[in-house]
Design a protein around this motif. Structure first.
Motif, short mmCIF file in Angstrom:
data_model
loop_
_atom_site.label_atom_id
_atom_site.label_comp_id
_atom_site.label_asym_id
_atom_site.label_seq_id
_atom_site.Cartn_x
_atom_site.Cartn_y
_atom_site.Cartn_z
N ASP A 179 117.31 -9.57 -26.94
CA ASP A 179 117.73 -9.55 -25.53
C ASP A 179 116.88 -8.61 -24.68
N ILE A 180 115.96 -7.89 -25.30
CA ILE A 180 115.12 -6.94 -24.57
C ILE A 180 114.18 -7.67 -23.62
N GLU A 181 113.99 -7.08 -22.43
CA GLU A 181 113.02 -7.58 -21.44
C GLU A 181 112.04 -6.46 -21.13
N TRP A 182 110.75 -6.79 -21.17
CA TRP A 182 109.71 -5.80 -20.88
C TRP A 182 109.28 -6.00 -19.43
N VAL A 183 109.60 -5.03 -18.57
CA VAL A 183 109.48 -5.25 -17.13
C VAL A 183 108.26 -4.58 -16.49
N ALA A 184 107.64 -3.62 -17.18
CA ALA A 184 106.48 -2.94 -16.59
C ALA A 184 105.69 -2.23 -17.67
N GLU A 185 104.40 -2.04 -17.42
CA GLU A 185 103.56 -1.25 -18.31
C GLU A 185 102.51 -0.53 -17.48
N GLN A 186 102.19 0.67 -17.90
CA GLN A 186 101.15 1.47 -17.26
C GLN A 186 100.21 1.98 -18.33
N TRP A 187 98.90 1.90 -18.03
CA TRP A 187 97.86 2.26 -19.00
C TRP A 187 96.90 3.29 -18.40
N PRO A 188 97.34 4.53 -18.22
CA PRO A 188 96.43 5.55 -17.68
C PRO A 188 95.32 5.87 -18.67
#
Length: 386
Positions: A179-188
């Motif tokens: 049921d997990i949803e991955w809504v954002a990612e940041q790659w500094p």
């Protein structure tokens, strides 16, 4: 850096080439050096290995693959070391592993965490000490799956380690929680985070939980900016490595509270093995150990055990001896698996807290690395030709 650890003529010693990112990440690598120096003294005080002292010839790779390759090549061709050990960053470790395979030189990778090192890009001569991204992701996912959060975001440095850690955690958590949803990612970029825009972008996505993989100075900037902007308020955070003193100590009273982390609560480990190590380390350095101290110490103990078992410094003999060798460590005995060359060293999992104005891990439990690895027959299939 000068050679260390040889009380008799260098010609009689077993020379080990050691490379690490001393100038790029001193918070981890300086305690690591103190750890291996302590173990080297202990090994040599006990008579060395095969009746000969161990000698480390150490070089700085500045966190750059090209510098590491130059250093290792010099150690192998000019210094005539019997084997190579060390490295911190995953992309550096992969570069050295490739060189070791081409030159048929035994390589004990102390710290790189990418799974590729022993699985998709594994080779015959490379072994790894630290618990891998898969192992630590599995430990953290086990706890993360218990959280009610369904909307997740990730923040990780944009290089091999960060990419591998996120991919493995996402896979393992999604398997446990479809049921997990991955809504954002940041790659500094590693070491160059601009925390303001990162925090803003994650907050705009409205996640209920965050996976963090940043460490070192980037972690400090992220924690400060995220706290100021309220990013972590009423959100669960799961974080690789944040419980390690080298990263938690600098935060002091600003340390986040309640994050689920892997780390090293040196102040709360009540076992005979760790007590003996802690006393020896503090007596030698008048300082408390960091996780790097453990890694450096166990690197030397592993090398000594492998050479003793091989009864030789021939590469083929070292490789065969390393398969299945058992090494006593401050965390208890570990084994280097024959199938994938990964050690079973584990990690502590707990939560962050502020205690007496200091960042601390609380409720920490040691997770045996062997419990978070695929069966050896399955792991062998993950390697080239498997």
């Amino acid at each position: 850096m000068a050679a260390a650890g040889a009380p008799v003529r260098a010609a009689e010693s077993i020379r080990v080439g050691e490379v690490n990112s001393y100038s790029a990440l001193p918070a981890f690598t300086e305690p690591y050096r103190k750890g291996w120096q302590l173990a080297l003294d202990e090994v040599n005080a006990a008579g060395g290995v095969l009746g000969r002292p161990l000698e480390f010839v150490s070089r700085d790779d500045a966190g750059k693959p090209a510098d590491a390759l130059n250093a290792v090549n010099e150690l192998v061709t000019r210094e005539e070391v019997a084997l190579v050990a060390g490295t911190f960053f995953s992309h550096v470790g992969l570069a050295v592993a490739d060189y070791a395979a081409r030159r048929e030189v035994f390589f004990l990778a102390a710290e790189p965490l990418t799974d590729a090192l022993v699985w998709s890009k594994g080779n015959d001569v490379t072994f790894r000490l630290r618990p891998s991204n898969h192992m630590q992701a599995a430990m953290l996912a086990e706890e993360a799956a218990k959280l009610p959060a369904k909307r997740w975001a990730t923040i990780a440095p944009n290089y091999e380690y960060g990419q591998s850690a996120v991919a493995e955690f996402r896979k393992l958590l999604s398997e446990k929680r479809p049921d997990i949803e991955w809504v954002a990612e940041q790659w500094p970029p590693q070491g160059k985070i601009d925390a303001g825009p990162v925090v803003q972008a994650i907050a705009a996505a409205g996640p209920e939980a965050i996976l963090n993989v940043t460490f070192g100075p980037d972690l400090v900037k992220l924690v400060r900016e995220g706290t100021t902007r309220g990013l972590f308020k009423d959100r669960s955070v799961v974080s690789f490595l944040t419980g390690e003193p080298e990263y938690l100590d600098p935060l002091g009273a600003e340390a986040p509270e309640g994050w689920i982390v892997t780390g090293y609560p040196w102040y709360a480990i009540d076992t005979p093995e760790h007590k003996a190590f802690l006393e020896a380390y503090q007596a030698r350095w008048n300082d408390h150990p960091r996780l790097g101290s453990i890694v450096g110490y166990v690197t030397v103990k592993s090398i000594a055990a492998i050479i003793a078992r091989a009864k030789s410094t021939d590469t083929a003999a070292l490789v065969e001896a390393a398969k299945g060798v058992t090494v006593d460590t401050p965390f208890g005995p570990i084994t280097y698996r024959a199938a994938d060359h990964q050690s079973t060293l584990g990690a502590f999992v707990g939560r962050t807290a502020v205690v007496d104005g200091k960042g601390r891990m609380v409720d920490a439990i040691y997770r045996n690395g062997a419990d978070y690895l695929p069966a050896e027959a399955e792991a062998a299939k993950l390697r080239p030709g498997g």
